[in-house]
Design an enzyme around this catalytic site. Structure first.
Site, mmCIF file in Angstrom:
data_model
loop_
_atom_site.group_PDB
_atom_site.id
_atom_site.type_symbol
_atom_site.label_atom_id
_atom_site.label_comp_id
_atom_site.label_asym_id
_atom_site.label_seq_id
_atom_site.Cartn_x
_atom_site.Cartn_y
_atom_site.Cartn_z
ATOM 1 C CG ASN A 91 -1.599 1.304 1.441
ATOM 2 O OD1 ASN A 91 -2.509 1.680 0.707
ATOM 3 N ND2 ASN A 91 -1.134 2.060 2.424
ATOM 4 C CE1 TYR A 156 0.304 7.682 -6.728
ATOM 5 C CE2 TYR A 156 -1.522 8.540 -8.018
ATOM 6 C CZ TYR A 156 -1.063 7.815 -6.948
ATOM 7 O OH TYR A 156 -1.956 7.213 -6.090
ATOM 8 C CE LYS A 160 -0.230 4.170 -6.744
ATOM 9 N NZ LYS A 160 0.015 3.273 -5.608
HETATM 10 P P1 NAD Z 1 -0.691 8.621 2.908
HETATM 11 O O1 NAD Z 1 0.261 9.616 2.405
HETATM 12 O O2 NAD Z 1 -1.732 9.042 3.907
HETATM 13 O O3 NAD Z 1 0.082 7.354 3.488
HETATM 14 C C1 NAD Z 1 1.150 6.814 2.765
HETATM 15 C C2 NAD Z 1 1.748 5.684 3.564
HETATM 16 O O4 NAD Z 1 2.912 5.274 2.839
HETATM 17 C C3 NAD Z 1 2.186 6.116 4.945
HETATM 18 O O5 NAD Z 1 1.899 5.082 5.874
HETATM 19 C C4 NAD Z 1 3.702 6.271 4.815
HETATM 20 O O6 NAD Z 1 4.410 5.912 5.981
HETATM 21 C C5 NAD Z 1 4.026 5.285 3.702
HETATM 22 N N1 NAD Z 1 5.239 5.687 2.996
HETATM 23 C C6 NAD Z 1 5.455 6.852 2.349
HETATM 24 N N2 NAD Z 1 6.726 6.871 1.891
HETATM 25 C C7 NAD Z 1 7.295 5.694 2.281
HETATM 26 C C8 NAD Z 1 8.586 5.124 2.121
HETATM 27 N N3 NAD Z 1 9.557 5.738 1.472
HETATM 28 N N4 NAD Z 1 8.812 3.899 2.652
HETATM 29 C C9 NAD Z 1 7.835 3.239 3.312
HETATM 30 N N5 NAD Z 1 6.607 3.722 3.495
HETATM 31 C C10 NAD Z 1 6.348 4.943 2.993
HETATM 32 O O7 NAD Z 1 -1.317 7.962 1.646
HETATM 33 P P2 NAD Z 1 -2.729 7.359 1.267
HETATM 34 O O8 NAD Z 1 -3.467 8.433 0.590
HETATM 35 O O9 NAD Z 1 -3.361 6.581 2.352
HETATM 36 O O10 NAD Z 1 -2.192 6.376 0.128
HETATM 37 C C11 NAD Z 1 -1.942 5.012 0.295
HETATM 38 C C12 NAD Z 1 -1.910 4.387 -1.068
HETATM 39 O O11 NAD Z 1 -3.133 4.676 -1.744
HETATM 40 C C13 NAD Z 1 -0.796 4.914 -1.975
HETATM 41 O O12 NAD Z 1 -0.256 3.840 -2.714
HETATM 42 C C14 NAD Z 1 -1.524 5.881 -2.883
HETATM 43 O O13 NAD Z 1 -0.876 5.998 -4.122
HETATM 44 C C15 NAD Z 1 -2.867 5.208 -3.015
HETATM 45 N N6 NAD Z 1 -3.982 6.081 -3.413
HETATM 46 C C16 NAD Z 1 -4.439 7.076 -2.598
HETATM 47 C C17 NAD Z 1 -5.524 7.858 -3.010
HETATM 48 C C18 NAD Z 1 -6.086 8.960 -2.138
HETATM 49 O O14 NAD Z 1 -6.975 9.703 -2.612
HETATM 50 N N7 NAD Z 1 -5.642 9.136 -0.913
HETATM 51 C C19 NAD Z 1 -6.135 7.615 -4.248
HETATM 52 C C20 NAD Z 1 -5.634 6.586 -5.048
HETATM 53 C C21 NAD Z 1 -4.573 5.824 -4.609
#
Ligand code: NAD
Length: 248
Positions: A91, A156, A160
Site C-alpha cells: 500500500n 505517479y 500505477k
Molecule cells: P498517505 O500519504 O496518507 O500514506 C502513505 C503511507 O505510505 C504512509 O503510511 C507512509 O508511511 C508510507 N510511505 C510513504 N513513503 C514511504 C517510504 N519511502 N517507505 C515506506 N513507506 C512509505 O497515503 P494514502 O493516501 O493513504 O495512500 C496510500 C496508497 O493509496 C498509496 O499507494 C496511494 O498511491 C494510493 N492512493 C491514494 C488515493 C487517495 O486519494 N488518498 C487515491 C488513489 C490511490
C-alpha cells in the site's frame, strides 16, 4: 470475521488507507504486521490501535521497502512472531504533480522506486513464503489514474499502470501456487491531504463524482478485506475500482 487467524503485512500502514486496512483486518480476526517508513510514525499508529483495542495482535516495523535484505529480515520477523504470512498488502506509495518540463528524473525515480520496485521486492519475498505455505494473497494499492492517466505528474500514473501490470502478470504466474494477486484502484479518498483541501476545491470535486462524495479510507479497506478473504477465492488478476464511478 472474514480473516480469522490469517496473518497479514500492510505496508504504509501508519495512516490513511493503510491504517484503515490494518484496523479492518484486525477487526476481521487477522494478526497484522504494520510497516511504516519511520519508527516515530509506526509507534504513534501502534499506540492509536492500542487505544482502540489493547488486545489487537499487531506489531510494527519500519524496513526500507526498497532494500531486499531489510525486507527479508522483516518478513522473517513476521514469521518468527506469527508463524506464517497469508496476506501482503503493498500500500505504501507517494505521488508528485509537477508538469513534464519541471519534472526531475530523480523525482521520477523516487516514485518508481517506492510505487513499483518496492512492490516487486515485497511481492517476491511474500510469494516465496506463501508458495512454501500452500498459498496466499497479494494485494496492491493502485489508483483511478492507472486507467486514464492525469494531466500532470506523469510519474505517479505511470507507476500505477505498472502496478496493474504486475498485478495481472503475477496473478497469471502464481495461480498454480494458489497465490491470488489483485489490486484496488481508489478514487479520491479522504486522507489527510484531501481533508485539508479548501471548500472551493472540494465542492466542485464532489460534484464530479457520481456518488457525490469522496471515499473514506474504510471504503478501500473493506475492498481489501473482501479480496483477502476466502469470499474472493476465485478472483485473481483484477483491478477493482473503488471510486464512486469517477473513472467508470
Ligand atoms: P498517505 O500519504 O496518507 O500514506 C502513505 C503511507 O505510505 C504512509 O503510511 C507512509 O508511511 C508510507 N510511505 C510513504 N513513503 C514511504 C517510504 N519511502 N517507505 C515506506 N513507506 C512509505 O497515503 P494514502 O493516501 O493513504 O495512500 C496510500 C496508497 O493509496 C498509496 O499507494 C496511494 O498511491 C494510493 N492512493 C491514494 C488515493 C487517495 O486519494 N488518498 C487515491 C488513489 C490511490
Amino acid at each position: 470475521m472474514l480473516l480469522k487467524d490469517k496473518v497479514a503485512i500492510v505496508t504504509g500502514g501508519t495512516r490513511g488507507i493503510g491504517y484503515a486496512t490494518v484496523k479492518a483486518f484486525l477487526d476481521h480476526g487477522a494478526k497484522v504486521a504494520l510497516f511504516g517508513s519511520r519508527k516515530e510514525t509506526v509507534m504513534i499508529a501502534l499506540e492509536k490501535l492500542k487505544e482502540e483495542n489493547k488486545d489487537y495482535p499487531v506489531i510494527g516495523m519500519y524496513p526500507d521497502l526498497m532494500n531486499v535484505n531489510e525486507i527479508k529480515d522483516a518478513f522473517q520477523k513476521v514469521l518468527d512472531t506469527f508463524g506464517k504470512i497469508d496476506i501482503l498488502v503493498n500500500n505504501a506509495g507517494i505521488s508528485q504533480r509537477d508538469k513534464i518540463f519541471d519534472y526531475e528524473i530523480e523525482d521520477f525515480e523516487k516514485i518508481m522506486n517506492l510505487n513499483v520496485n518496492a512492490v516487486f521486492i515485497c511481492s517476491k519475498e511474500a510469494a516465496h513464503i506463501m508458495k512454501e505455505n500452500g498459498g496466499g494473497v497479494i494485494l496492491n494499492t493502485s489508483s483511478m489514474v492507472s486507467l486514464y492517466g492525469q494531466p500532470a505528474g506523469a510519474g505517479y500514473p505511470t507507476s500505477k499502470f505498472a502496478v496493474n501490470g504486475m498485478t495481472k502478470s503475477l496473478a497469471r504466474e502464481l495461480g498454480k501456487d494458489h497465490i491470488r494477486v489483485n489490486a484496488v484502484a481508489p478514487g479520491v479518498i479522504k486522507t489527510d491531504m484531501v481533508a485539508a483541501l479548501p471548500n472551493e476545491v472540494i465542492q466542485p470535486l464532489i460534484q464530479s463524482i457520481p456518488l457525490r462524495r469522496v471515499g473514506e479510507p474504510e471504503d478501500v479497506a473493506n475492498a481489501f478485506v473482501f479480496l483477502a478473504s476466502d469470499m474472493a477465492s476465485y478472483i485473481t488478476g483484477v483491478v477493482l475500482s473503488v471510486d464512486g464511478a469517477t473513472m467508470s
